[in-house]
Design a protein around this motif. Structure first.
Motif, PDB file in Angstrom:
ATOM      1  N   HIS A   1      39.141 120.026 138.864  1.00 56.53           N
ATOM      2  CA  HIS A   1      39.227 121.412 138.407  1.00 56.53           C
ATOM      3  C   HIS A   1      40.001 121.500 137.087  1.00 56.53           C
ATOM      4  O   HIS A   1      39.613 122.215 136.157  1.00 56.53           O
ATOM      5  N   ILE A   2      41.097 120.758 137.002  1.00 60.60           N
ATOM      6  CA  ILE A   2      41.948 120.837 135.800  1.00 60.60           C
ATOM      7  C   ILE A   2      41.229 120.235 134.593  1.00 60.60           C
ATOM      8  O   ILE A   2      41.234 120.818 133.498  1.00 60.60           O
ATOM      9  N   LYS A   3      40.572 119.096 134.790  1.00 57.76           N
ATOM     10  CA  LYS A   3      39.834 118.482 133.674  1.00 57.76           C
ATOM     11  C   LYS A   3      38.731 119.422 133.185  1.00 57.76           C
ATOM     12  O   LYS A   3      38.447 119.498 131.983  1.00 57.76           O
ATOM     13  N   THR A   4      38.099 120.133 134.117  1.00 59.19           N
ATOM     14  CA  THR A   4      37.050 121.082 133.732  1.00 59.19           C
ATOM     15  C   THR A   4      37.613 122.184 132.844  1.00 59.19           C
ATOM     16  O   THR A   4      36.999 122.557 131.833  1.00 59.19           O
ATOM     17  N   SER A   5      38.795 122.684 133.194  1.00 58.89           N
ATOM     18  CA  SER A   5      39.382 123.721 132.338  1.00 58.89           C
ATOM     19  C   SER A   5      39.783 123.166 130.978  1.00 58.89           C
ATOM     20  O   SER A   5      39.745 123.887 129.976  1.00 58.89           O
ATOM     21  N   ILE A   6      40.170 121.907 130.924  1.00 57.35           N
ATOM     22  CA  ILE A   6      40.531 121.313 129.628  1.00 57.35           C
ATOM     23  C   ILE A   6      39.303 121.213 128.720  1.00 57.35           C
ATOM     24  O   ILE A   6      39.368 121.589 127.546  1.00 57.35           O
ATOM     25  N   VAL A   7      38.171 120.706 129.240  1.00 53.70           N
ATOM     26  CA  VAL A   7      36.995 120.567 128.359  1.00 53.70           C
ATOM     27  C   VAL A   7      36.263 121.894 128.176  1.00 53.70           C
ATOM     28  O   VAL A   7      35.631 122.102 127.146  1.00 53.70           O
ATOM     29  N   GLY A   8      36.335 122.784 129.168  1.00 52.17           N
ATOM     30  CA  GLY A   8      35.679 124.083 129.062  1.00 52.17           C
ATOM     31  C   GLY A   8      34.319 124.115 129.726  1.00 52.17           C
ATOM     32  O   GLY A   8      33.739 123.072 130.052  1.00 52.17           O
ATOM     33  N   SER A   9      33.790 125.335 129.891  1.00 47.28           N
ATOM     34  CA  SER A   9      32.535 125.545 130.618  1.00 47.28           C
ATOM     35  C   SER A   9      31.364 125.914 129.727  1.00 47.28           C
ATOM     36  O   SER A   9      30.241 126.054 130.218  1.00 47.28           O
ATOM     37  N   SER A  10      31.598 126.107 128.446  1.00 44.81           N
ATOM     38  CA  SER A  10      30.475 126.457 127.574  1.00 44.81           C
ATOM     39  C   SER A  10      30.708 125.975 126.146  1.00 44.81           C
ATOM     40  O   SER A  10      31.850 125.765 125.733  1.00 44.81           O
ATOM     41  N   ILE A  11      29.609 125.800 125.442  1.00 42.59           N
ATOM     42  CA  ILE A  11      29.651 125.517 124.006  1.00 42.59           C
ATOM     43  C   ILE A  11      28.563 126.350 123.346  1.00 42.59           C
ATOM     44  O   ILE A  11      27.610 126.785 124.004  1.00 42.59           O
ATOM     45  N   SER A  12      28.711 126.574 122.051  1.00 41.84           N
ATOM     46  CA  SER A  12      27.701 127.295 121.277  1.00 41.84           C
ATOM     47  C   SER A  12      27.312 126.423 120.094  1.00 41.84           C
ATOM     48  O   SER A  12      28.171 125.810 119.464  1.00 41.84           O
TER      49      SER A  12
END
Ligand code: ZN
Length: 132
Positions: free
Chosen positions: A85-96
């Motif tokens: 969960h923490i690694k996911t918040s570090i890299v983020g859930s979206s890009i543009s």
């Protein structure tokens, strides 16, 4: 609903280059100029942009994330995947990414990576292309 494709991951943690899948969504949208939003609807997997030419770059990113966010720590979340969960918040859930003349505009060495932190699983990726 946004366009969706699935990613089958094969390890607990891995980065998978999804650039071509995103390009396919952009091509099928027939949008010439705008922005492609890539969104990962999961809490233990994310998405990032980084170098795709040398695969050791994403291996280094994963190795540093493992050291910064260890698997074993007195986490409060008792499901056993708090570090994911923490690694996911570090890299983020979206890009543009910008779209010009119907193509994704990426830097020479850039690729779009799906970031699995709690696999192996079958995951979803949403892509929407906004423009004209
Ligand atoms: Zn959890």
């Amino acid at each position: 609903m946004p366009n969706e494709f699935t990613v089958r991951t094969h390890s607990q943690e891995e980065f998978i280059d999804i650039t071509n899948s995103v390009k396919e969504v952009v091509a099928s949208s027939h949008i010439q100029k705008g922005v492609a939003v890539v969104y990962v609807p999961h809490t233990t997997a994310g998405v990032t942009i980084n170098e795709s030419a040398d695969p050791s770059v994403v291996e280094d990113i994963l190795e540093v994330l493992r050291r910064v966010v260890p698997f074993n720590f007195p986490y409060r979340h008792l499901e056993g995947n708090a570090s994911a969960h923490i690694k996911t918040s570090i890299v983020g859930s979206s890009i543009s990414v910008l779209v010009e003349r119907g193509n994704l505009i990426l830097g020479t060495w850039q690729g779009i990576f799906f970031c699995e932190f709690d696999g192996p699983r079958t995951r979803r990726v949403w892509v929407d292309v906004i423009g004209e």
